[in-house]
Design an enzyme around this catalytic site. Structure first.
Site, short mmCIF file in Angstrom:
data_model
loop_
_atom_site.label_atom_id
_atom_site.label_comp_id
_atom_site.label_asym_id
_atom_site.label_seq_id
_atom_site.Cartn_x
_atom_site.Cartn_y
_atom_site.Cartn_z
N HIS A 83 56.93 8.20 -44.64
CA HIS A 83 56.38 8.44 -46.07
C HIS A 83 55.52 10.01 -46.16
CE1 HIS A 83 54.49 4.90 -46.40
NE2 HIS A 83 53.72 4.61 -45.23
C1 BDR Z 1 50.38 8.33 -46.23
O1 BDR Z 1 48.81 8.48 -45.12
C2 BDR Z 1 48.74 8.33 -44.10
O2 BDR Z 1 48.83 7.61 -43.14
C3 BDR Z 1 50.46 9.47 -43.84
O3 BDR Z 1 50.55 9.62 -43.21
C4 BDR Z 1 50.93 9.44 -45.10
O4 BDR Z 1 50.53 10.81 -45.93
C5 BDR Z 1 50.30 7.21 -46.44
O5 BDR Z 1 49.75 6.28 -46.91
#
Ligand code: BDR
Ligand code: CA
Length: 310
Positions: free
Chosen positions: A245
């Protein structure tokens, strides 16, 4: 054509994919990371601050002289963290192995405003966690904060299910009020949602093949960081690896053409028990907000491999 690197501030709730994103940013010649601020999200803010400082002690980027400790809770609700994904320390249990931190800590919102003042529209803010710090900066000094050139925000889920309940993406779920304020601020924003980040994963096999023979310090760190994160994805998603992500958001800041974006008006559901954090968009001809709808996975993968495991 050689352009000078863009000054960047990274705002992070330093979990596992945030850590990978920081490494990617430090190895991206298009970006010059001038400041890092932390925000409560994957873990409490003091943990996130400790994680960033520990990582800086290993990675030694020349351009980050201080870390800004930001908000310890969302604007108007209790904090939700994600220990099941990132471990209770936020870094899959490896934070205790990082060297003692030396980088000084300052106030996060002050640092965001100082950078906004200094660099104005040259500054890109890459937001990898809930948008609480950015909303606070906007509330405190709107005229200064509105000068930033662009915010690249990892957040939202538009045409795919959420990862925190059925409809919400984690960063927006944690602080939907902040997301609504920042996305509605009129500042140029590129949203990098789950729709594209879930198309970008790494696998354990990939890491095992690539890591040997690369910089031992970095590959050891990547492999140990990723262990728990990969186990989580094995149990919940059925593949041994993890979603990239936050690294995708960094890559988009470095090379915007990695994604195709659509100008959009974005609405964030702030309340509503089961809808909290839901994001929806309406396509418009012109908007300060654009949403990434398609990613060139092959190019991203190549960039991630060549820069993260150099
Ligand atoms: C986002 O949520 C967090 O757990 C990750 O670091 C990322 O920024 C993904 O939904
Ligand atoms: Ca994050």
């Amino acid at each position: 054509m050689n352009r000078s690197p863009r000054p960047v501030l990274i705002d992070t709730d330093t979990g596992v994919d945030d850590a990978l994103a920081l490494m990617l940013a430090f190895h991206s010649p298009e970006l010059s990371v001038r400041a890092i601020t932390t925000v409560a999200g994957n873990a409490p803010v003091d943990r996130c601050t400790r994680n960033v400082r520990g990582l800086l002690q290993v990675l030694h980027p020349a351009t980050v002289p201080e870390v800004g400790r930001g908000a310890s809770r969302p604007l108007r609700r209790a904090l939700t963290t994600a220990p099941e994904v990132h471990g209770t320390d936020g870094l899959g249990g490896i934070s205790a192995t990082l060297p003692a931190a030396r980088v000084p800590v300052v106030d996060g919102v002050d640092l965001i405003l100082r950078m906004s003042q200094r660099y104005g529209r040259l500054l890109t803010i890459i937001a990898l966690g809930p948008l609480t710090n950015l909303a606070r900066a906007l509330r405190r000094k709107p005229d200064v904060f509105r000068r930033v050139g662009r915010i690249v925000s990892m957040g939202g889920a538009f045409s795919v299910p959420g990862n925190t309940g059925p409809v919400a993406e984690f960063n927006v779920f944690v602080d939907p009020d902040a997301a609504a304020e920042v996305y509605g601020s009129g500042i140029p924003i590129t949203i990098v949602p789950l729709d594209v980040t879930e198309q970008c994963r790494f696998t354990r096999d990939e890491l095992r093949t690539l890591a040997p023979g690369r910089s031992p310090k970095i590959s050891r760190l990547v492999l140990s960081l990723a262990r728990g994160y990969m186990e989580y994805h094995r149990m919940t998603e059925g593949f041994v690896g993890g979603y990239l992500h936050d690294p995708l958001a960094v890559a988009v800041a470095a090379q915007p053409s990695l994604v195709r974006c659509e100008p959009s008006r974005v609405v964030v559901e702030r309340d509503g028990h089961s809808l909290r954090g839901m994001t929806s968009k309406v396509g418009v001809r012109r908007s300060s907000v654009e949403v990434a709808v398609q990613v060139n996975r092959t190019r991203f993968r190549r960039l991630f491999h060549s820069r993260l495991l150099p």
